[in-house]
Each structure stands twice: as structure tokens, then as C-alpha cells.
Design a protein around this motif. Structure first.
Motif, short mmCIF file in Angstrom:
data_model
loop_
_atom_site.label_atom_id
_atom_site.label_comp_id
_atom_site.label_asym_id
_atom_site.label_seq_id
_atom_site.Cartn_x
_atom_site.Cartn_y
_atom_site.Cartn_z
N ALA A 71 15.79 8.83 -5.96
CA ALA A 71 14.71 9.22 -5.05
C ALA A 71 14.69 8.29 -3.83
CB ALA A 71 13.37 9.17 -5.77
N THR A 72 14.24 8.83 -2.71
CA THR A 72 14.10 8.04 -1.49
C THR A 72 12.61 7.83 -1.20
OG1 THR A 72 16.11 9.02 -0.57
CG2 THR A 72 14.61 7.92 0.98
N PRO A 73 12.13 6.59 -1.26
CA PRO A 73 10.70 6.35 -1.02
C PRO A 73 10.30 6.75 0.39
CG PRO A 73 11.78 4.43 -1.99
CD PRO A 73 12.86 5.36 -1.56
N GLY A 74 9.00 7.06 0.56
CA GLY A 74 8.48 7.39 1.87
C GLY A 74 8.35 6.16 2.74
N ASP A 75 8.25 6.36 4.04
CA ASP A 75 8.10 5.24 4.96
C ASP A 75 6.69 4.66 4.88
OD1 ASP A 75 10.70 5.33 5.99
OD2 ASP A 75 10.17 6.94 7.37
N HIS A 76 6.54 3.43 5.34
CA HIS A 76 5.25 2.76 5.35
C HIS A 76 4.46 3.18 6.60
CE1 HIS A 76 6.32 0.59 1.90
NE2 HIS A 76 6.95 -0.44 2.46
N ALA A 77 3.15 3.34 6.42
CA ALA A 77 2.26 3.64 7.55
C ALA A 77 1.37 2.45 7.82
CB ALA A 77 1.41 4.88 7.24
N VAL A 78 1.35 2.02 9.06
CA VAL A 78 0.51 0.90 9.47
C VAL A 78 -0.69 1.45 10.23
CG1 VAL A 78 0.42 -1.28 10.74
CG2 VAL A 78 2.57 -0.53 9.69
N LEU A 79 -1.89 1.15 9.73
CA LEU A 79 -3.10 1.63 10.37
C LEU A 79 -3.61 0.62 11.39
CD1 LEU A 79 -5.12 3.13 7.36
CD2 LEU A 79 -3.31 4.17 8.74
N THR A 80 -4.52 1.07 12.24
CA THR A 80 -5.16 0.18 13.22
C THR A 80 -6.25 -0.66 12.56
OG1 THR A 80 -6.78 1.89 13.77
CG2 THR A 80 -4.75 1.84 15.08
N ILE A 81 -6.59 -0.33 11.32
CA ILE A 81 -7.66 -1.02 10.60
C ILE A 81 -7.33 -2.49 10.39
CG2 ILE A 81 -8.84 -1.16 8.36
CD1 ILE A 81 -9.82 1.15 10.01
N ASP A 82 -8.32 -3.34 10.57
CA ASP A 82 -8.23 -4.76 10.25
C ASP A 82 -8.92 -4.93 8.89
OD1 ASP A 82 -8.94 -7.49 9.90
OD2 ASP A 82 -8.91 -7.85 12.05
N LEU A 83 -8.14 -5.29 7.88
CA LEU A 83 -8.67 -5.39 6.52
C LEU A 83 -9.92 -6.25 6.44
CD1 LEU A 83 -8.61 -5.11 3.44
CD2 LEU A 83 -6.88 -6.92 3.38
N GLU A 84 -9.89 -7.41 7.08
CA GLU A 84 -11.04 -8.31 6.98
C GLU A 84 -12.27 -7.69 7.64
OE1 GLU A 84 -12.66 -12.74 8.17
OE2 GLU A 84 -10.71 -12.07 8.88
N LEU A 85 -12.10 -7.11 8.83
CA LEU A 85 -13.24 -6.48 9.49
C LEU A 85 -13.78 -5.32 8.66
CD1 LEU A 85 -12.36 -6.36 13.31
CD2 LEU A 85 -13.78 -8.00 12.07
N GLN A 86 -12.87 -4.58 8.03
CA GLN A 86 -13.31 -3.46 7.19
C GLN A 86 -14.15 -3.98 6.02
OE1 GLN A 86 -12.68 -0.20 7.87
NE2 GLN A 86 -13.86 0.48 6.09
N GLN A 87 -13.70 -5.03 5.38
CA GLN A 87 -14.46 -5.60 4.26
C GLN A 87 -15.83 -6.09 4.73
OE1 GLN A 87 -11.38 -8.44 3.18
NE2 GLN A 87 -11.00 -7.37 1.26
N ILE A 88 -15.85 -6.77 5.87
CA ILE A 88 -17.11 -7.31 6.38
C ILE A 88 -18.05 -6.19 6.78
CG2 ILE A 88 -18.10 -8.55 8.36
CD1 ILE A 88 -15.67 -10.47 8.07
N LEU A 89 -17.52 -5.14 7.42
CA LEU A 89 -18.36 -4.02 7.84
C LEU A 89 -19.00 -3.35 6.63
CD1 LEU A 89 -19.43 -2.17 10.04
CD2 LEU A 89 -17.35 -0.80 9.82
#
Length: 681
Positions: A298-316
Motif C-alpha cells: 500500500a502507498t500511504p497518503g500525503d501529509h496535510a499541514v493546516l494553518t492551525i497553531d496547536l498551542e493557540l487552539q488548545q488555549i482558545l
């Protein structure tokens, strides 16, 4: 004559004897001499081609930190063999009993209750429920009748023994129905259960003759790293539905595939799906695999990079909860729901976006009934689908429009007289209603600082409804923001056509005054308010809101696709206008402003506007929009807390975001590097 007959009989007897001897010799050869070899050849005659599930690409935050990954887990597959239907039913029932004894879940979507007496169709009522019942009955070939008749037909179709209890018959029928739905065949085994615990796996392997057509396989399972975090944004995955398969079958999908059901999991499907492999397995007639003949990995799918900042998301998300707890101690005693958006004002990138309450994608299927019936609607993404009166946060739009159209000037003074009279009607400034006093003489910046209704009544009267609506459209209010998520509302931008079409009523002059202060029929989502605020902050460029930053090759990290800022519109805004508006917003956050108690001593210069919007029942909604820094805007924050009472009460949400974003917290852990430097080999 008898002699001739006797000769013929002897010949026949000799022939028969020779034939019998030959057959006996052959049987001895087949069964005794070479019996073992021939049996092995017979057993090994079944060659099956089976899929190997490809891991979905990971979903990462803007700095390469994982939000969604994969882990390998055990699944149980039922394989097509020469077993009779009755034998299959017995094995299925044993398998169900084992799963239930171990507290494990298995797949069963048959829309009939456990007793087989009524339809379920959770989440549907009235005519829609009846339509779904009719479609289901038609699908299984039931011309008339109810759930009891449907069960009788299924039991007949699947040859389920009447000696079983009603509950057992229903359980078997549920699995058999799902097998049919999944296109069960020799080359398409049915996945009975995913992510099964070790205890069940051990029992199935030890009792392989009892579960002779049940195979244990390892396959990738979606792993949401932070439980509820960003649940409305990331979305979830699930088994492909029959209707979806009809559309996707020509794109390399199989009936047992897992696909993105909503959120970014669904939007990113073309990038992160991967390509399934195949393996050819040599199997016995009872389903036991004796060898693997060939494998295409099998060929894994490509990675998607979001604009989200993990730390800001957690704090929000944490801030929404703590702010709700805080406002419930004051006027907002009934406040239980909230949403907010953090946007880069110069690109339209979403740095954080949250809706409270939420759900856990890991347990979504098990929790579905509870989530659906929860009056707080945790599956509803308020950040993009909630529509709220903007209250006084609309006053910046009125200001920009009035200044740009020459209805007022930046230096013009208007005296607040407390009560505004127009066409025989009276409209009070809020300070007159609350305290029987006025704001005195104010210009546009002072009017924003004080949220002076009187000033904006006058500005709105001079400007007119058509110009207000025109600028509202330019700012993207009542328009889609471009966010990749499904379910976004356009909201409502008040205007005469809307009132006529919706209520069959004419637009009155007083409606324009109400619109100018953010009342009337205006309804906007938090993401629209964030985009509107960002457009003010950057001087008039409205960017498409987006969550996808880039797509990267799963093996090398090489950039496959990258999102660029996309301009959705422009608002003509002179330097003088921009300066007057942003200065007014800066004073809102300074000592004496309506958000001064939150930002008065804050080390970053913040520009903001508070708002409260009356609702038909309960305490007013709190609305807060903001950007920072004042002189070099970088991010905008928009928040709505239903029944909070005031915008000032929810300003701490923005303060928490700015504290983290600008590194004011000693525990700040936001990476300094970007994705390529942290994740590439």
C-alpha cells in the motif's frame, strides 16, 4: 442361442471386473498412496486477492506537530467460503457473543431495534423518517409491512433458524445485512470489527476451528491525538456508505474503505487517502490462509499541514470553557455555549477556531445518540454555522461607510442628546436608557470608544440603507468566507429586499437606524466577524479564510501543494478613515473604554469593540472583536458567547490568545521553526 448368450455374458463380466480393478487401483492411489499430496493440492486450490488498507496521511499543525495520525490495530474479517448460510449464522452468533462478553463493539447498521420490533433511524422524524423506512423496505424487497415484517423477510433471506431467540435473530440479521451492504465476496472480505482488543484476538486465534471463516488482520486506524481538540475542524472518518460508493467506486474505492465524513478529513480526502495494496492469498476451502502468493504494498497518503497553531487552539478551547464559567458567576447565569476564531489579518489563515461544546472523534459512533439528543448541540459548529446579531461590533462598518461616502468627517462633532427623534419615532442611546445621561460631543473615534448609539443613528440616517448594505457586502458580511469546512452559513445582511421577501413588509426609515447600530435583521457567524475585523485591521483587503497550508509528500516531506493568500474583495479605505476607526478601537481597549478593565494595562496595544445583542429569550449574547498590535496588526480575534450579557465579559478570550501569541507567558512553547525545518528528514 444359450451358448452365444453365455459367451457375451462372460465378456461383459470380464470387462466389468477389469474396470472395477482399475477403479480400485486408482482409488488406492488417490487415497492411500498419494492421498496426502492430493489433499494438499485440493485444499490449496483457492487463490484470493485481498486489499491491504493504505494508511491515511497525517494531519499536522502549521509547525508540523501531529493532530491526527495512524496506529496499527487488529480487525476481524469474515471471509467468503463454502460454508452454508446456517453455518455462517452460527459462527456470526458465536462471534457476537464473544464481542459482547469482552465489551467490544462491532459494526451493525441495520435500522431495526434490538428486539426486531421497530425501526430506529436515529436523528430523523416525521416525513423524513417515513421516507427512510420506505427506502429501506424497498431495498430489502418488502412490499408492505413494518419492522416485524422486515425482520421476517431478512430471516428468510439469510436462512436464520427460527429456533434462535428474537434478539439472536436480530443480531445475526444485522451482521448479514451489513455484509450485503459491503459487497461481501471472495475478493472482498467483510470487516466485522475494527480496533479489537487483544483478548478477543487471542480467543479467535485459539479457537480457529470454531471461527473457521474469521481472519485476524492488522490495519491502520485513525488516531486523534488530543481527544476533543479541534473536533469540528478535523472532523472524523467512517465506513463508506452505499450512496458514497456509487460515486467513488471509479476512483479506486472499495465498499470496506474508510473515508472522511466531515471536517478537514473530508475536504482533504483526495490528498491523504493513499492507494491500497493487494495481496494474493492461497486459502483452504474453509478459509484458512496457507500462503501469501504475491503482495503489492500500500502507498500511504500525503501529509496535510493546516494553518492551525496547536498551542493557540488548545488555549482558545480552554479559554472558552473558563470564560463560560466566569460569565455564569455574573449576568450570564444561563451561558453554556461559545465559539471563537483567530485569523491572520494579512493572509486569511485560521490560527485557531473552536466551538463549545464539542465531541470526541474517537468515540463518535458510540456517543452519537447522546450527542444528537443533547440540547446544546455539540455536533453543531457555531464558529462557522452559528448566526448572531453583531450588536455594536457593526459600528465600525457604519463608520467606514459614512466616512468614505462623505456622510460624516473624521473631525465632525455630533452631540449626543440621549434620545434620537426621526419620523415621529424615538431611539435611545444606551447610556440614556441605563443612566439618563449622554456622551456629549463625540467624533467618530469617540463614538466607537463609547459605543454611542446616537452618533450612529445620525450617521446611518445620512448614509442610507443602500450604502450600508453595499459596504456590508464588501466586508463579506452575508457572504461565504471561503473556509474549507462544510456547513458554513452565509448569514443575513439586512436590506429592504430581505425584509420584503421574508416578511412581506416594507423597509422603514427606522430600520436603517437600527441596522446602523448592528440590530435589525443582521445575523453573522464568528468567522465572518473575524474576517470583517481582519479587513479593517489591514486597511481594507478581505482575504479568503482558509485552513489548509500545504500538502507534503509522505516519504520525503517535499512540498506537493501550498496555499497562497487569496483576495476575496477590497474595501476602499483612506488612511484618514483607517486611522480614525482603529484609533477608536484602540480607545475601547484603553483605560475608560468598554474593554479597558481587561486590556488597560496589557503590554500589547490592542484594538477592539465590544457588543451585546438582545435575544428573544434569556440574557443578551456577548460579542467581542479585536486585533493586535495597534500599529502593526497581525492577528484578529472574534468571539461569541451566547447569553453572556455583554461583550466586555468575554474579552478575556482574546487576552488569552494575545498572551500566548506574543509570548507573554513564560511557559509559551510555540516553535520558532516552521514545518520544513522541524519535520523533514
Amino acid at each position: 442361442m444359450p451358448e452365444e448368450f453365455d459367451k457375451k455374458f462372460k465378456k461383459i463380466l470380464v470387462f466389468a471386473t477389469v474396470l472395477l480393478v482399475l477403479i480400485s487401483v486408482r482409488l488406492v492411489d488417490l487415497q492411500l498412496v498419494n492421498g496426502t499430496d492430493y489433499r494438499t493440492q485440493s485444499e490449496n486450490r483457492m487463490l484470493r486477492s485481498m486489499p491491504i488498507a493504505a494508511p491515511r496521511g497525517e494531519i499536522l499543525d502549521r509547525y508540523g506537530r501531529p493532530l491526527v495520525t495512524n496506529r496499527m490495530a487488529f480487525s476481524l474479517q469474515i471471509q467468503k467460503t463454502n460454508l452454508t448460510k446456517q453455518e455462517q449464522n452460527a459462527i456470526i452468533l458465536d462471534l457476537i457473543a464473544l464481542m459482547q462478553a469482552e465489551g467490544e463493539e462491532y459494526i451493525d447498521s441495520l435500522p431495526i431495534n434490538a428486539e426486531g420490533t421497530d425501526y430506529t433511524f436515529d436523528g430523523y422524524e416525521g416525513e423524513e423518517r417515513q421516507n427512510r423506512i420506505a427506502r429501506f423496505n424497498s431495498e430489502i424487497g418488502l412490499e408492505s409491512g413494518g419492522a416485524f415484517d422486515a425482520m421476517a423477510l431478512l430471516c428468510e433471506t439469510y436462512e436464520i433458524d427460527p429456533a434462535y431467540t428474537p434478539a439472536e435473530r436480530r443480531a445475526i440479521a444485522g451482521v448479514r445485512y451489513e455484509m450485503d451492504e459491503r459487497g461481501f465476496s471472495v475478493n472482498a472480505p467483510y470487516t466485522f470489527a475494527k480496533d479489537v482488543g487483544q483478548s478477543v484476538i487471542t480467543r479467535v486465534r485459539e479457537q480457529n476451528m470454531r471461527f473457521k471463516n474469521v481472519a485476524v488482520v492488522t490495519e491502520p486506524i485513525r488516531e486523534y491525538v488530543y481527544d476533543n481538540l479541534a473536533c469540528h475542524i478535523l472532523g472524523r472518518v467512517g465506513p463508506i456508505y452505499k450512496e458514497e460508493y456509487a460515486v467513488l467506486k471509479n476512483q479506486g474505492y472499495g465498499m470496506n474503505d474508510t473515508i472522511g465524513k466531515d471536517g478537514m478529513e473530508k475536504y482533504l480526502e483526495p490528498y491523504i487517502k493513499g492507494v491500497d495494496g493487494r495481496q494474493s492469498a492461497v486459502q483452504t476451502v474453509d478459509g484458512r490462509t496457507t500462503a501469501i502468493a504475491a503482495t503489492v504494498p500500500a502507498t500511504p497518503g500525503d501529509h496535510a499541514v493546516l494553518t492551525i497553531d496547536l498551542e493557540l487552539q488548545q488555549i482558545l478551547e480552554q479559554s472558552l470553557q473558563t470564560t463560560l464559567e466566569s460569565v455564569r458567576q455574573g449576568r450570564g447565569k444561563t451561558a453554556q455555549t461559545a465559539s471563537a476564531v483567530v485569523m491572520d489579518v494579512n493572509t486569511g489563515e485560521i490560527l485557531a477556531i473552536a466551538s463549545y461544546p464539542g465531541f470526541n472523534p474517537k468515540t463518535f459512533d458510540a456517543d452519537y445518540s447522546r450527542l444528537y439528543n443533547d440540547p446544546l448541540k455539540p455536533m453543531f459548529n457555531r464558529a462557522i454555522a452559528g448566526a448572531y446579531p453583531p450588536g455594536s461590533t457593526f459600528k465600525m462598518l457604519t463608520s467606514v461607510a459614512a466616512l468614505e461616502e462623505g456622510a460624516v468627517t473624521v473631525d465632525e462633532i455630533i452631540q449626543d442628546q440621549g434620545v434620537y427623534r426621526y419620523y415621529g419615532q424615538t431611539f435611545n442611546c444606551w447610556i440614556w436608557s441605563d443612566e439618563r445621561r449622554t456622551h456629549g460631543n463625540v467624533n467618530v473615534s469617540g463614538a466607537l470608544r463609547d459605543s454611542c448609539n446616537y452618533y450612529f443613528y445620525e450617521a446611518g440616517k445620512r448614509l442610507g440603507v443602500d450604502k450600508l448594505a453595499e459596504y456590508g457586502k464588501k466586508f463579506g458580511l452575508g457572504e461565504y468566507t471561503g473556509i474549507e469546512l462544510e456547513g458554513e452559513t452565509k448569514g443575513i445582511l439586512a436590506n429592504p429586499d430581505y425584509k420584503k421577501k421574508t416578511f412581506d413588509q416594507v423597509w422603514f426609515p427606522g430600520d436603517t437606524l437600527q441596522m446602523a447600530i448592528g440590530q435589525s435583521f443582521n445575523l453573522f457567524s464568528p468567522i465572518q466577524l473575524a474576517s470583517y475585523t481582519a479587513t479593517i485591521a489591514n486597511g481594507g483587503t478581505r482575504y479568503k479564510a482558509h485552513l489548509l497550508k500545504s500538502v507534503r509528500d509522505v516519504e520525503t516531506g517535499a512540498l506537493m501543494q501550498e496555499s497562497s493568500p487569496e483576495v476575496y474583495g477590497k474595501v476602499d479605505m483612506s488612511h484618514a478613515t483607517h486611522q480614525a476607526i482603529t484609533y477608536g478601537m484602540r480607545m475601547v481597549s484603553a483605560e475608560g473604554g468598554t474593554a479597558g478593565s481587561v486590556f488597560g494595562n496589557f503590554p500589547i496595544e490592542v484594538c477592539s469593540k465590544t457588543g451585546s445583542a438582545e435575544v428573544s429569550t434569556g440574557v443578551a449574547n456577548g460579542i467581542f472583536v479585536s486585533f493586535a498590535p495597534y500599529k502593526n496588526p497581525q492577528i484578529a480575534v472574534a468571539a461569541v458567547v451566547e447569553n453572556a450579557g455583554s461583550g466586555n465579559a468575554i474579552a478575556p478570550i482574546a487576552r488569552d490568545i494575545y498572551t500566548a501569541y506574543f509570548g507573554l507567558n513564560a511557559e509559551n512553547s510555540r516553535p520558532a521553526a516552521t514545518y520544513p525545518n522541524t519535520l523533514l528528514p
